[in-house]
Design a protein around this motif. Structure first.
Motif, short mmCIF file in Angstrom:
data_model
loop_
_atom_site.label_atom_id
_atom_site.label_comp_id
_atom_site.label_asym_id
_atom_site.label_seq_id
_atom_site.Cartn_x
_atom_site.Cartn_y
_atom_site.Cartn_z
N LEU A 86 0.73 -1.11 0.06
CA LEU A 86 0.00 0.11 -0.06
C LEU A 86 0.81 1.30 -0.10
O LEU A 86 0.69 2.13 -0.95
CB LEU A 86 -0.99 0.10 1.16
CG LEU A 86 -1.82 1.23 1.42
CD1 LEU A 86 -2.91 1.29 0.20
CD2 LEU A 86 -2.57 1.08 2.52
N ALA A 87 1.73 1.23 0.72
CA ALA A 87 2.55 2.59 0.99
C ALA A 87 3.59 2.77 -0.30
O ALA A 87 3.69 3.69 -0.92
CB ALA A 87 3.39 2.39 2.09
N PHE A 88 4.37 1.60 -0.56
CA PHE A 88 5.09 1.71 -2.03
C PHE A 88 4.17 2.08 -3.19
O PHE A 88 4.63 2.77 -4.10
CB PHE A 88 5.77 0.58 -2.03
CG PHE A 88 7.01 0.43 -1.23
CD1 PHE A 88 7.99 1.35 -0.88
CD2 PHE A 88 7.27 -0.67 -0.57
CE1 PHE A 88 9.10 1.29 -0.26
CE2 PHE A 88 8.34 -0.87 0.43
CZ PHE A 88 9.13 -0.11 0.62
N GLY A 89 2.96 1.62 -3.28
CA GLY A 89 1.95 1.45 -4.32
C GLY A 89 1.51 2.97 -4.37
O GLY A 89 1.69 3.50 -5.62
N LEU A 90 1.09 3.49 -3.32
CA LEU A 90 0.78 4.96 -3.21
C LEU A 90 2.14 5.88 -3.66
O LEU A 90 1.69 6.93 -4.35
CB LEU A 90 0.25 5.32 -2.02
CG LEU A 90 -1.05 4.94 -1.53
CD1 LEU A 90 -1.25 5.11 -0.11
CD2 LEU A 90 -2.25 5.23 -2.38
N LEU A 91 2.98 5.72 -3.38
CA LEU A 91 4.36 6.57 -3.81
C LEU A 91 4.52 6.47 -5.16
O LEU A 91 4.67 7.28 -5.90
CB LEU A 91 5.46 6.20 -2.90
CG LEU A 91 5.60 6.38 -1.70
CD1 LEU A 91 6.75 5.77 -0.74
CD2 LEU A 91 5.59 8.06 -1.34
N ALA A 92 4.32 5.10 -5.80
CA ALA A 92 4.53 5.10 -7.31
C ALA A 92 3.46 5.63 -8.10
O ALA A 92 3.73 6.29 -8.99
CB ALA A 92 4.72 3.46 -7.61
N TYR A 93 2.38 5.74 -7.48
CA TYR A 93 0.95 6.38 -8.11
C TYR A 93 1.33 7.79 -8.22
O TYR A 93 1.02 8.47 -9.31
CB TYR A 93 -0.14 5.87 -7.29
CG TYR A 93 -1.37 6.63 -7.90
CD1 TYR A 93 -1.98 6.08 -8.89
CD2 TYR A 93 -1.81 7.78 -7.20
CE1 TYR A 93 -3.24 6.80 -9.39
CE2 TYR A 93 -3.28 8.51 -7.74
CZ TYR A 93 -3.80 7.85 -8.96
OH TYR A 93 -4.81 8.57 -9.50
N ALA A 94 1.66 8.29 -7.16
CA ALA A 94 2.08 9.85 -7.23
C ALA A 94 2.95 10.12 -8.06
O ALA A 94 3.13 11.20 -8.79
CB ALA A 94 2.48 10.18 -5.56
N LEU A 151 1.53 4.17 -16.93
CA LEU A 151 0.53 4.18 -15.67
C LEU A 151 0.42 2.87 -14.87
O LEU A 151 -0.11 2.96 -13.78
CB LEU A 151 -0.60 4.61 -16.29
CG LEU A 151 -0.62 6.05 -17.38
CD1 LEU A 151 -2.11 6.13 -17.66
CD2 LEU A 151 -0.32 7.18 -16.22
N TRP A 152 1.16 1.70 -15.45
CA TRP A 152 1.04 0.55 -14.70
C TRP A 152 2.10 0.57 -13.60
O TRP A 152 2.24 -0.44 -12.90
CB TRP A 152 1.32 -0.49 -15.66
CG TRP A 152 2.41 -0.04 -16.81
CD1 TRP A 152 2.13 0.06 -18.01
CD2 TRP A 152 3.90 -0.52 -16.29
NE1 TRP A 152 3.52 0.22 -18.43
CE2 TRP A 152 4.41 -0.22 -17.76
CE3 TRP A 152 4.75 -0.92 -15.49
CZ2 TRP A 152 5.83 0.03 -17.83
CZ3 TRP A 152 5.86 -0.80 -15.58
CH2 TRP A 152 6.67 -0.49 -16.89
N LEU A 153 2.90 1.53 -13.37
CA LEU A 153 4.23 1.53 -12.40
C LEU A 153 3.49 1.20 -11.01
O LEU A 153 4.10 0.44 -10.31
CB LEU A 153 4.79 2.78 -12.42
CG LEU A 153 5.95 2.83 -13.22
CD1 LEU A 153 6.61 4.29 -13.03
CD2 LEU A 153 7.08 1.96 -13.17
#
Length: 237
Positions: A86-94, A151-153
């Motif tokens: 969740l944490a790493f995914g949100l950072l990557a989304y940003a 956008l898949w990052l």
């Protein structure tokens, strides 16, 4: 698990999931698989001074200390099957919304993969700070320049992180009970596989490599290139 086992399992996971991710074209497919392989090392950036943390010198070592502090130590927060992705995914989304931040995330994935798989790469450039920076940033730039916006990052980050956690779940140190870290420290360690054992080196790592190659063959255009070559070889025999 050893670093190269994590990276190989990430490559296998990336290749296996190609039919279900939003990537089109060979370049984007390669980028996805390479990214998941690199991000399968990401949870270990929670400890200052490690080989992975020193990949880009202070640029990665200092943040690793911060990550380790926030995660409450090595193999805790970043290895939580809910909190870590969740944490790493949100950072990557940003980061995925802008070119340069996407380039940074992609270069990080490439650098981690190069460092973890250095034993099969000729030379030592990928093990030096400057060499790894040049190879990872150059590779990330080429991939992003010749494929649609990644956008898949965030998906690659989440899958790589979960693959890493699944691997460490098999070791005697185990992984945190999901979300319990917010209340108290407790671990799940049902298998007790020792890191670096003959089983890992002689069975699991080759298995991950074989799976990665097989899924790349099945899920990409490699089949159209390889099949005629195999038929030609068979005809010669």
């Amino acid at each position: 698990m050893l670093g190269h086992s994590h990276a190989l399992s990430g490559l296998a996971a990336g290749a296996a999931t190609l039919p279900w991710v939003p990537v089109e074209g060979t370049v984007a497919q390669v980028a996805w698989v390479a990214a998941v392989g690199g991000f399968a090392m990401l949870p270990d950036l929670d400890q200052e001074g490690t080989t992975i943390a020193r990949m880009w010198g202070p640029v990665t070592d200092v943040p690793a200390k911060v990550v380790g502090t926030v995660a409450r130590g090595h193999r805790w927060g970043t290895h939580d099957a809910v909190l870590g992705p969740l944490a790493f995914g949100l950072l990557a989304y940003a980061a995925s919304g802008a070119y340069w931040s996407s380039l940074l995330v992609m270069a990080l994935a490439a650098g981690l993969a190069l460092r973890a798989l250095h034993f099969v790469i000729p030379g030592r450039a990928e093990n030096t700070v400057l060499g790894n920076l040049v190879l990872s940033w150059g590779g990330a730039w080429l991939l992003l320049e010749h494929s649609p916006s990644p956008l898949w990052l965030p998906l690659a980050v989440v899958l790589g992180t979960l693959t890493h956690i699944a691997g460490d779940f098999l070791t005697k140190e185990g992984v945190p009970v999901p979300l319990f870290l917010l209340l108290r420290r407790s671990r799940l360690a049902p298998v007790h596989l020792h890191t670096g054992t003959t089983l890992e080196k002689a069975v699991l790592a080759p298995l991950f490599l074989t799976a990665a190659v097989a899924f790349m063959y099945v899920n990409t255009g490699a089949r159209q290139l390889v099949d005629p070559l195999l038929q030609h070889i068979a005809a010669l025999g």
